[in-house]
Design an enzyme around this catalytic site. Structure first.
Site, mmCIF file in Angstrom:
data_model
loop_
_atom_site.group_PDB
_atom_site.id
_atom_site.type_symbol
_atom_site.label_atom_id
_atom_site.label_comp_id
_atom_site.label_asym_id
_atom_site.label_seq_id
_atom_site.Cartn_x
_atom_site.Cartn_y
_atom_site.Cartn_z
ATOM 1 N N LYS A 2 0.837 -1.207 0.000
ATOM 2 C CA LYS A 2 0.000 0.000 0.000
ATOM 3 C C LYS A 2 0.869 1.253 0.000
ATOM 4 C CE LYS A 2 -4.215 -1.650 0.232
ATOM 5 N NZ LYS A 2 -5.297 -1.376 -0.688
ATOM 6 N N LYS A 39 -5.615 -15.969 -12.396
ATOM 7 C CA LYS A 39 -6.943 -16.253 -11.895
ATOM 8 C C LYS A 39 -7.903 -15.097 -12.123
ATOM 9 C CE LYS A 39 -6.421 -14.912 -7.084
ATOM 10 N NZ LYS A 39 -6.480 -15.307 -5.690
ATOM 11 N N LYS A 96 -10.984 -8.885 -10.248
ATOM 12 C CA LYS A 96 -11.503 -7.634 -10.782
ATOM 13 C C LYS A 96 -10.383 -6.659 -11.125
ATOM 14 C CE LYS A 96 -12.490 -5.790 -6.165
ATOM 15 N NZ LYS A 96 -12.149 -6.984 -5.372
#
Ligand code: TRP
Length: 331
Positions: free
Chosen positions: A111, A194, A197
């Site tokens: 992050k 995989k 989104k």
């Protein structure tokens, strides 16, 4: 009976990968364990979502999990921010978490590089909040994937540290749990990796996608120029399409396309058309349910009120014990 806790961040709609992963796991667990499943809305505040958007995503994710079969009568299904005991225990657990170990968390470091303008303290203490979500119900099992393993490790450390500092064997050490026989990795439509989104537009088929959207996405799926030799091994992109078929198509259908592949007579256009229709048949009843549930405000209100009540009952017991153990005794 063992206790299970899992949290779902309200970020975006569920796709087929989530359906065959988390959602199906939850549905099976709710019959075997004492389950607490919640929408982790506090966790999502680290990125400062717009208030209206946040509320809508919470509602949508809740409706989607219920439509997938998570049953509010069988599990304790609640919204994290409806349980004030969670932030209270979070405050207490922050005293057990060392700055250094929090800074070493890979999700935190990730992050820091992804959102350098918003490295807030909530981001740093995200693992503390997650640990509290779990220990507040004294859970032993947490159905999460590999990406959350480090968070679970930290949870165990905080629990152990609490027990050690206060000389009590109070919190159990939770571990990751999934039904190994059901761990199907649903691939995306872009030929590798995989379904997710964040992998780019068109890679994921969402449960709420309308038939036309599904057809468009599937027809754009990556293929190759086709097999040239009999019984040739399938390259990844083709294997992925077959894996997707295995989750939504009839065995005869898969068998037929497999034979066509082996004979080099396969037409990817036909395979994709079939796959799209089978996905549509599979998702349509779920999509209908999602819409009905999401539109039923009074039902959702009933669900979250019931969930909050059950979650608070469990959480307040823990908090009462913890306050006592720590020495925050009432006069
Ligand atoms: N961190 C989890 C995720 O990103 C979400 C989460 C929050 C969670 N609290 C939890 C998962 C407690 C399991 C248990 O997916």
């Amino acid at each position: 009976m063992e206790t299970v806790v899992s949290g779902m961040r309200p970020t975006g709609n569920l796709h087929l990968g989530n359906y065959f992963g988390a959602a199906r796991n939850f549905v099976r667990m709710q019959d075997e364990f004492n389950c607490f499943f919640f929408i982790a809305d506090y966790h999502s505040l680290t990125t400062h979502p717009k208030p209206e958007a946040l509320h809508n995503s919470v509602k949508q994710v809740l409706a989607e999990y219920i439509a997938c079969g998570v049953d509010p009568e069988k599990t304790t299904l609640y919204i994290q921010s409806d349980v004030p005991e969670i932030p209270e225990l979070y405050l207490l657990f922050n005293m057990l978490a060392y700055k250094g170990e929090l800074e070493r968390s890979t999700t935190y470091k990730d992050k820091v590089s992804k959102q350098p303008d918003n490295i807030n303290a909530g981001l740093l203490t995200y693992p503390v909040l997650m640990a509290v979500d779990i220990v507040i119900h004294k859970a032993t099992k947490v159905p999460v994937g590999k990406d959350q393993e480090q968070h679970l490790e930290m949870t165990r450390n905080f629990a152990k540290r609490f027990n050690h500092i206060y000389g009590q064997d109070y919190f159990p050490e939770p571990t990751a749990f999934n039904y190994t026989d059901e761990l199907v990795k649903i691939p995306g439509l872009d030929g590798s990796g995989k379904m997710g989104k964040s992998e780019g537009e068109g890679n994921a088929v969402f449960l709420i996608d309308e038939p036309d959207v599904i057809r468009k996405k599937v027809m754009k799926a990556v293929t190759d120029s086709g097999p040239t030799e009999m019984h040739q091994e399938k390259p990844e992109a083709i294997r992925n399409l077959f894996t997707l078929m295995e989750s939504v198509s009839a065995p005869e259908t898969i068998e037929r396309f497999d034979q066509d592949y082996n004979n080099c007579t396969i037409r990817y256009g036909d395979l994709k058309k079939q796959l799209a229709e089978d996905m549509i048949n599979f998702t349509t009843p779920i999509r209908d349910k999602i819409k009905t549930i999401a539109a039923d405000e009074s039902y959702l209100r009933k669900v979250v009120n019931m969930g909050a009540e059950k979650a608070r009952e469990s959480a307040s017991k823990t908090l009462k014990d913890v306050r006592e153990i720590i020495g925050l005794k009432s006069f």
